[in-house]
Motif scaffolding. Structure first.
Motif, short mmCIF file in Angstrom:
data_model
loop_
_atom_site.label_atom_id
_atom_site.label_comp_id
_atom_site.label_asym_id
_atom_site.label_seq_id
_atom_site.Cartn_x
_atom_site.Cartn_y
_atom_site.Cartn_z
N GLU A 113 0.83 -1.21 0.00
CA GLU A 113 0.00 0.00 0.00
C GLU A 113 0.86 1.25 0.00
O GLU A 113 0.62 2.19 -0.74
CB GLU A 113 -0.88 0.01 1.24
N ARG A 114 1.89 1.23 0.86
CA ARG A 114 2.79 2.38 0.93
C ARG A 114 3.52 2.58 -0.39
O ARG A 114 3.72 3.71 -0.85
CB ARG A 114 3.81 2.18 2.04
N LYS A 117 1.56 4.44 -3.18
CA LYS A 117 1.14 5.83 -2.98
C LYS A 117 1.95 6.78 -3.85
O LYS A 117 3.10 6.54 -4.10
CB LYS A 117 1.29 6.20 -1.52
#
Ligand code: CU
Length: 117
Positions: A113-114, A117
């Protein structure tokens, strides 16, 4: 590599790196009985991967752009993993379906997820 860090027991700190192709990373066993090894199925195509010896420092270059999933072999089951993003890359869908210990999965999902980004 730490026995305990900000996110709990058995961690890499930092656990996410964004680097440029050709950069080198040094894995330091600050605490004892850790190593750093690539996760099968989580290296760019054609990359052989690596595995350091327990308690040994390892410095290695990351030449091919893409994502590298890294684990500590003895503590993979405790979720000791990290992710390295090299260059401009998109996370391959296949990384999400790699077979792994139950406690490694949520940590990798958070790292993915990070990374996106
Ligand atoms: Cu470990």
């Amino acid at each position: 590599m730490l026995n305990r860090g900000e996110k709990g027991p058995m961690v890499f700190e930092p656990d996410f790196l964004e680097i440029t192709a050709g950069d080198r990373v040094r894995f330091v066993p600050t605490h004892k009985s850790h190593n750093a090894a690539t996760v099968e199925g989580m290296v760019p195509e054609g990359v052989e991967g690596f595995k350091s010896r327990i308690n040994d420092e390892l410095e290695t270059g990351f030449d091919k752009p893409g994502f590298y999933g890294i684990k500590c072999s003895p503590h993979y089951g405790m979720g000791m993993v990290m992710l390295i993003k090299v260059g401009d890359a998109t996370l391959p869908q296949s990384y999400r379906t790699v077979d792994m210990p139950a406690r490694a999965k949520p940590r990798f999902e958070e790292l993915f997820e990070r990374a996106e980004k």
